[in-house]
Design an enzyme around this catalytic site. Sequence first.
Site, PDB file in Angstrom:
ATOM      1  N   THR A  49      -4.504   3.189   0.816  1.00 54.41           N
ATOM      2  CA  THR A  49      -3.116   2.956   0.434  1.00 54.41           C
ATOM      3  C   THR A  49      -2.437   4.300   0.265  1.00 54.41           C
ATOM      4  O   THR A  49      -3.030   5.344   0.531  1.00 54.41           O
ATOM      5  CB  THR A  49      -3.037   2.147  -0.878  1.00 54.41           C
ATOM      6  OG1 THR A  49      -3.393   3.003  -1.982  1.00 54.41           O
ATOM      7  CG2 THR A  49      -3.975   0.948  -0.861  1.00 54.41           C
ATOM      8  N   CYS A  50      -1.193   4.261  -0.214  1.00 52.57           N
ATOM      9  CA  CYS A  50      -0.463   5.517  -0.368  1.00 52.57           C
ATOM     10  C   CYS A  50      -1.038   6.390  -1.472  1.00 52.57           C
ATOM     11  O   CYS A  50      -0.766   7.588  -1.518  1.00 52.57           O
ATOM     12  CB  CYS A  50       1.018   5.244  -0.638  1.00 52.57           C
ATOM     13  SG  CYS A  50       1.328   4.313  -2.147  1.00 52.57           S
ATOM     14  N   SER A 109      -3.591   0.996 -10.648  1.00 54.41           N
ATOM     15  CA  SER A 109      -2.448   1.408  -9.840  1.00 54.41           C
ATOM     16  C   SER A 109      -1.628   2.475 -10.551  1.00 54.41           C
ATOM     17  O   SER A 109      -1.697   2.618 -11.779  1.00 54.41           O
ATOM     18  CB  SER A 109      -1.544   0.209  -9.541  1.00 54.41           C
ATOM     19  OG  SER A 109      -2.206  -0.735  -8.740  1.00 54.41           O
ATOM     20  N   GLY A 115       1.736  -5.743  -7.854  1.00 55.80           N
ATOM     21  CA  GLY A 115       1.017  -6.758  -7.094  1.00 55.80           C
ATOM     22  C   GLY A 115       0.790  -6.432  -5.635  1.00 55.80           C
ATOM     23  O   GLY A 115       0.065  -7.157  -4.958  1.00 55.80           O
ATOM     24  N   ALA A 193       9.506   0.117   9.091  1.00 54.26           N
ATOM     25  CA  ALA A 193       9.670  -1.337   9.083  1.00 54.26           C
ATOM     26  C   ALA A 193       8.375  -2.046   8.711  1.00 54.26           C
ATOM     27  O   ALA A 193       8.182  -3.210   9.037  1.00 54.26           O
ATOM     28  CB  ALA A 193      10.166  -1.826  10.448  1.00 54.26           C
ATOM     29  N   GLY A 194       7.492  -1.329   8.025  1.00 51.04           N
ATOM     30  CA  GLY A 194       6.243  -1.928   7.568  1.00 51.04           C
ATOM     31  C   GLY A 194       6.439  -2.726   6.295  1.00 51.04           C
ATOM     32  O   GLY A 194       7.565  -3.006   5.875  1.00 51.04           O
ATOM     33  N   MET A 196       5.903  -1.987   3.060  1.00 49.27           N
ATOM     34  CA  MET A 196       6.580  -1.303   1.960  1.00 49.27           C
ATOM     35  C   MET A 196       8.069  -1.138   2.261  1.00 49.27           C
ATOM     36  O   MET A 196       8.922  -1.349   1.382  1.00 49.27           O
ATOM     37  CB  MET A 196       5.940   0.066   1.731  1.00 49.27           C
ATOM     38  CG  MET A 196       6.442   0.787   0.494  1.00 49.27           C
ATOM     39  SD  MET A 196       5.744   0.136  -1.035  1.00 49.27           S
ATOM     40  CE  MET A 196       4.168   0.970  -1.039  1.00 49.27           C
TER      41      MET A 196
END
Length: 451
Positions: A49-50, A109, A115, A193-194, A196
């Site tokens: 993830t980021c 997180s 979520g 345009a993903g 997130m």
Amino acid sequence: MSLLVVGLSHRSAPVSILERASLPADTQAKLLQDSLAAEPAAEATVLATCNRIELYADVDKFHAGVAELSTLLAQHSGVGLDELTPYLYVHYEDRAVHHLFSVACGLDSMVVGEGQILGQIKDALALGQDLHTAGRLLNDLFQQALRVGKRAHSETGIDRAGQSLVTFGLEQLAQGTDVDGWARGKRALVIGAGSMSSLAAATLARAGVAEIVIANRTLARAERLAEILTEPGGTGVAARSAEMVAVGDELGRADIVVSCTGATGLVLTGDAVEAAAEGRDEPLHLLDLAMPRDIDAAAHRIPGVRLVDIESLADASADAPMAADVDQVRGLVADEVAAFGAAQRAAHITPTVVALRTMAADVVASEVARLEGRLPGLDDKQRAEITQTVRRVVDKLLHAPTVRVKQLASEPGGAGYADALRTLFDLDPETVASVSRADLNDADVKNRGRV
């Protein structure tokens, strides 16, 4: 079960390291394939993830597994092993299960309780399934993590402890002002345009921005997202698409910019931001949710520009969330870890029990055949009654020990009961292994349908 996780996250590494270690989709696939090609991993998947990169694997040797997975992470991330090692953490068996369940609940997180991690866990499992690198253990683990995460959000108040990264980022841009009031009437540019970026566009639309421009390398995806925002039943915001080459022009007209792409280099340079900020009456607000970063960090120093990025979000999220909600989720996680461990230990002995019952059935069949040779005058009814009687005797003799051994095996330290059973009854290891392989194939088919 020999579950091992080796990884790094915003809790263990600075943003500069996370940026350099980020793994594009094709690199993730190569990492998983190389993990299985190299011993001692039997199955693997990656959660990227980021703000975290974690490699999960079923290994047969702990120290060799740690060394191999660490080396592979370094090789595929491009960060040298010596530089990466101080930021890596390792979890094994129950602690690895506890870690993933905590991640799924949002406890680990950057914004506690968010979520979005559930979707990312689902993607990680799907990748392992598509590449056939996730076997029974990781299928069971990640499916259960998704269920635990959903329980946390539906049964506790963890959602109140934090917001999604998008919402939290916009709140930081608004600097304590209500986001809806702050965003209302502004023009927004969303780059990417993903998932997130789509969430950011929807959030901005609900907040009341006047217009949203979606820019993406694949124009068709930008057009589709713009259509979703404007179609009947949608947000009703004015939305349109733009090609990436037009980002510089759109930047000059935007009040709010959210960028989250998979680019390996900068999408907005400091010079581009400075040109867009020149002569403006209102500040230019930039939210960079990409890892590695999309927007030049030099934008922090440009007058009339406010930039919030992953690094500043990490600093801002240090405030303590609601302790009671977090404690409730921690209790839920502890219970689920115990249940998962018991289920895995019980499942570990199942192939041995099946092999034992198969051997017993073969003995019954052999003895009945021998009896028929010695008593050829038996009619069908007599033969069936004798066969059924012998089977009942064998089943009754095996019932109590097989039920009890499953109960004992589910308890901590119960893994040795399968070995004892194989030794006592001299079971063929290959027969037990064949049962395990058949069970794994059935589980893979079933689990792939549930994602």
